[in-house]
Design a protein around this motif. Structure first.
Motif, PDB file in Angstrom:
ATOM      1  N   ASP A 113       0.865  -1.196   0.000  1.00  0.00           N
ATOM      2  CA  ASP A 113       0.000   0.000   0.000  1.00  0.00           C
ATOM      3  C   ASP A 113       0.896   1.239   0.000  1.00  0.00           C
ATOM      4  OD1 ASP A 113      -2.138   1.766   0.438  1.00  0.00           O
ATOM      5  OD2 ASP A 113      -2.508   1.120   2.502  1.00  0.00           O
TER       6      ASP A 113
ATOM      7  N   HIS B 238      -1.513   2.269   9.431  1.00  0.00           N
ATOM      8  CA  HIS B 238      -1.959   0.954   9.909  1.00  0.00           C
ATOM      9  C   HIS B 238      -0.888  -0.101   9.712  1.00  0.00           C
ATOM     10  CE1 HIS B 238      -2.636   0.104   5.559  1.00  0.00           C
ATOM     11  NE2 HIS B 238      -2.945   1.386   5.523  1.00  0.00           N
TER      12      HIS B 238
ATOM     13  N   ALA C 204       2.056   0.710   7.371  1.00  0.00           N
ATOM     14  CA  ALA C 204       1.787   1.688   6.304  1.00  0.00           C
ATOM     15  C   ALA C 204       1.610   3.039   6.998  1.00  0.00           C
ATOM     16  CB  ALA C 204       0.544   1.295   5.526  1.00  0.00           C
TER      17      ALA C 204
ATOM     18  N   GLU D 156       0.962   6.990   6.738  1.00  0.00           N
ATOM     19  CA  GLU D 156       0.296   7.789   5.708  1.00  0.00           C
ATOM     20  C   GLU D 156      -0.252   9.108   6.233  1.00  0.00           C
ATOM     21  OE1 GLU D 156      -3.262   6.096   3.966  1.00  0.00           O
ATOM     22  OE2 GLU D 156      -3.155   4.346   5.259  1.00  0.00           O
TER      23      GLU D 156
ATOM     24  N   GLU E 100       2.155   8.093   1.403  1.00  0.00           N
ATOM     25  CA  GLU E 100       2.146   6.837   2.168  1.00  0.00           C
ATOM     26  C   GLU E 100       3.245   5.906   1.688  1.00  0.00           C
ATOM     27  OE1 GLU E 100      -1.424   4.474   1.558  1.00  0.00           O
ATOM     28  OE2 GLU E 100      -1.046   3.301   3.380  1.00  0.00           O
TER      29      GLU E 100
END
Ligand code: MF3
Ligand code: CO
Length: 262
Positions: free
Chosen positions: A106, A169, A200, A202, A233
């Motif tokens: 991600d 997350h 991740a 962001e 991110e």
């Protein structure tokens, strides 16, 4: 529970992240005045299919696309549309995730469209810097909120605000795993960071106030004051040698060492 990933799992996540990075790099060359956000979606979808991986967002809680494309005052989760035509001076946040062999990657970037004003460019620069300030704190033995605090501090020092309603997350076998990683807060709180944690990070940074609203489409988050917002991110892993960015093409030198290490 926060899961620690094995070397094998980190390589799986690195693979997915590599494709995410390629998609974002490619879209960076496509973003231009006159392009629609649906054009970006179609290009991304084709590239994702060509790489034989699956988009992570499409179908996630009913989300309809591979990308989130968030223009100007849109913070995150803007839905690609043929009606949204990019024009010079805009900024567009592009967020993409993929899954391969059970593991997610991600990442997101905000691009300037054509020529943007120095004020707008500053928002992009500071938001990306605040992501890197957060990454610097992703060190074994630090606390989770050391990341949060570093992000907030950098953004606020420049006169901006950090969005509170959306967070980074954990990531791995699920797109969103524990822990949640807020982009604000006091340092020294929360769980201790350990080698093998994959996160991740962001930051979403607003030119004005931090409050956001979700539009009637149920997805698009916009700033309450309708001032600009930027979003960057990366998926990273905490290691004994410090944080390693998995979603950046030039950080993939570890690829291919998997077999040897096992
Ligand atoms: N990077 C975003 C996130 O982690 C994108 C999710 S979009 C969704 O929340 F559609 F999948 F929700
Ligand atoms: Co994310």
């Amino acid at each position: 529970m926060i899961t620690l990933k094995s070397r094998y799992e980190v390589e799986k996540i690195r693979f997915s992240c590599g494709i995410v990075a390629e998609v974002l790099n490619h879209l960076g060359e496509v973003v231009a005045p006159g392009a629609t956000t649906l054009d970006l979606e179609k290009i991304a979808e084709e590239l994702i299919r060509k790489k034989k991986v699956k988009p992570a967002f499409k179908g996630y809680h009913g989300y309809p696309c591979c990308l989130c494309t968030s223009i100007n005052e849109e913070v995150v989760h803007g839905i690609p549309s043929s009606k949204r035509v990019l024009k010079s001076g805009d900024i567009v946040g592009v967020d993409v995730g993929v899954i391969h062999d059970g593991y997610y990657g991600d990442a997101a970037k905000t691009f300037a469209v054509g020529v943007v004003s120095p004020e707008v460019q500053m928002l992009l620069t500071v938001t990306e810097e605040s992501l890197y300030k957060g990454i610097e704190q992703a060190v074994d033995g630090n606390r989770l909120s050391d990341i949060s605090h570093a992000i907030q501090r950098h953004a606020e020092a420049a006169g901006y605000s950090a969005v509170r309603d959306f967070v980074g997350h954990g990531i791995g076998r699920m797109l969103h795993e524990e822990p949640q990683v807020p982009n604000y807060g006091p340092p020294g709180k929360g769980p201790k960071l350990k080698s093998g944690m994959v996160l991740a990070l962001e930051p979403m940074i607003n030119q004005g106030r931090y409050e956001v609203e979700v539009l009637e489409d149920g997805w698009t988050a916009v700033t309450a004051d309708r001032k600009l917002s930027a979003h960057f991110e990366h998926t990273i892993v905490v290691t004994e040698d410090g944080p390693v960015i998995l979603s950046r093409l030039d950080d993939r030198q570890g690829q291919g060492t998997l077999q040897k290490d096992l």
